[in-house]
Design a protein around this motif. Structure first.
Motif, short mmCIF file in Angstrom:
data_model
loop_
_atom_site.label_atom_id
_atom_site.label_comp_id
_atom_site.label_asym_id
_atom_site.label_seq_id
_atom_site.Cartn_x
_atom_site.Cartn_y
_atom_site.Cartn_z
N GLU A 1 0.83 -1.22 0.00
CA GLU A 1 0.00 0.00 0.00
C GLU A 1 0.86 1.26 0.00
O GLU A 1 0.55 2.24 -0.69
N ASN A 2 1.95 1.21 0.75
CA ASN A 2 2.85 2.37 0.77
C ASN A 2 3.41 2.66 -0.62
O ASN A 2 3.47 3.81 -1.05
N LEU A 3 3.80 1.60 -1.32
CA LEU A 3 4.37 1.80 -2.65
C LEU A 3 3.33 2.30 -3.64
O LEU A 3 3.61 3.15 -4.49
N GLU A 4 2.11 1.78 -3.52
CA GLU A 4 1.05 2.22 -4.42
C GLU A 4 0.73 3.70 -4.20
O GLU A 4 0.56 4.47 -5.16
N LEU A 5 0.69 4.11 -2.93
CA LEU A 5 0.46 5.52 -2.60
C LEU A 5 1.56 6.40 -3.18
O LEU A 5 1.32 7.46 -3.75
N TYR A 6 2.80 5.94 -2.98
CA TYR A 6 3.95 6.70 -3.47
C TYR A 6 3.85 6.88 -4.99
O TYR A 6 4.07 7.97 -5.51
N TRP A 7 3.52 5.79 -5.68
CA TRP A 7 3.48 5.87 -7.14
C TRP A 7 2.41 6.87 -7.59
O TRP A 7 2.63 7.67 -8.50
N ARG A 8 1.25 6.85 -6.91
CA ARG A 8 0.21 7.81 -7.27
C ARG A 8 0.69 9.24 -7.07
O ARG A 8 0.40 10.13 -7.86
N ALA A 9 1.45 9.45 -5.98
CA ALA A 9 1.93 10.80 -5.67
C ALA A 9 2.93 11.30 -6.71
O ALA A 9 3.11 12.51 -6.86
#
Ligand code: ATP
Length: 238
Positions: free
Chosen positions: A100-108
């Motif tokens: 989830e952290n990586l997915e959030l980062y990618w969206r950002a």
């Protein structure tokens, strides 16, 4: 042509205070070819972090030129999507999972979802089932590998890692070495800094050795480790 050369730096120079007679980096020139894992080696204060920050466009050189795949790197210029960078201290949301952290980062990052290669990056990082767990349960080594995975998300052609083995124990250092080898196996290029030859000699194809801001040795790792043991050991323990 130069467009195929991951990195070429020429005469790179940086002093933090204009009056200081001490140069953090002085007249540094070297070139990194595609597929190399280049170890940037040197004792504390040698100028490794300063060099890598200039490559990332975070600080401005006083002099010299940096070309990444032929593009001149200048602070404030858009970050090249072909470059990924790891610096210490990446923060993660502790109650979310690694994934989830990586997915959030990618969206950002604002880049399209289809540009991410989350599954492949995760596989290279070797986090396995831990990805589904909350980051607060991670060891230091797992957090570090999650941070590396974050830098690898778009599978950049050039991956820059500033002391990724800092604070890790020997098994974790070996895991980090395997991550770098797997990453480069895809024909990608890695630049990794360290102050210990032993940490990088098995994962690197080439070395640039710095001391007091200057390049003191450069070449394929087999040549340097043969000829340079004494120099490296003495400078690293100063
Ligand atoms: P380390 O392994 O300790 O990180 P390093 O090889 O990465 O060392 P740098 O951090 O690049 O070396 O430091 C090179 C020189 O520049 C050192 O003398 C350091 O004290 C100095 N220096 C680094 N950052 C700054 C700064 N922000 N302001 C002033 N001097 C700095």
């Amino acid at each position: 042509g130069l467009a195929d050369v991951p990195l070429q730096i020429t005469g790179l120079t940086k002093r933090y205070a204009k009056s200081a007679d001490r140069y953090a980096v002085r007249d540094l020139s070297f070139r990194v070819e595609k597929g190399q894992v280049l170890g940037l080696l040197g004792p504390n204060g040698a100028g490794k972090t300063t060099t890598l920050r200039m490559l990332m466009g975070l600080i401005t050189p006083d002099d010299g030129e940096i070309r990444v795949f032929g593009h001149a790197i200048k602070p404030g210029a858009p970050v090249l999507s072909r470059v990924g960078a790891f610096v210490e201290g990446a923060g993660f949301l502790p109650h979310l999972s690694g994934r989830e952290n990586l997915e959030l980062y990618w969206r950002a990052t604002g880049r399209p979802a289809e540009d991410s290669h989350i599954e492949e990056a995760l596989e290279i990082a070797g986090l396995g089932d831990a990805l589904a767990r909350a980051v607060r349960t991670y060891s230091q080594g797992m957090r570090q590998r999650l941070a590396i995975a974050q830098a690898m998300l778009g599978l950049p052609d050039l991956l820059i890692l500033d002391e990724p083995t800092n604070g890790l124990d020997p098994p974790q250092i070996r895991e980090m070495r395997d991550v770098m080898i797997r990453y480069a196996a895809g024909g990608r290029t890695v630049i990794v800094s360290s102050h210990l030859l032993a940490e990088v000699e098995q994962s690197c194809t080439d070395l640039v050795v710095m001391d007091r801001g200057r390049l003191v040795q450069a070449g394929p790792v087999a040549e340097i480790t043969g000829a340079g043991d004494t120099l490296l050991v003495t400078t690293a323990e100063e």
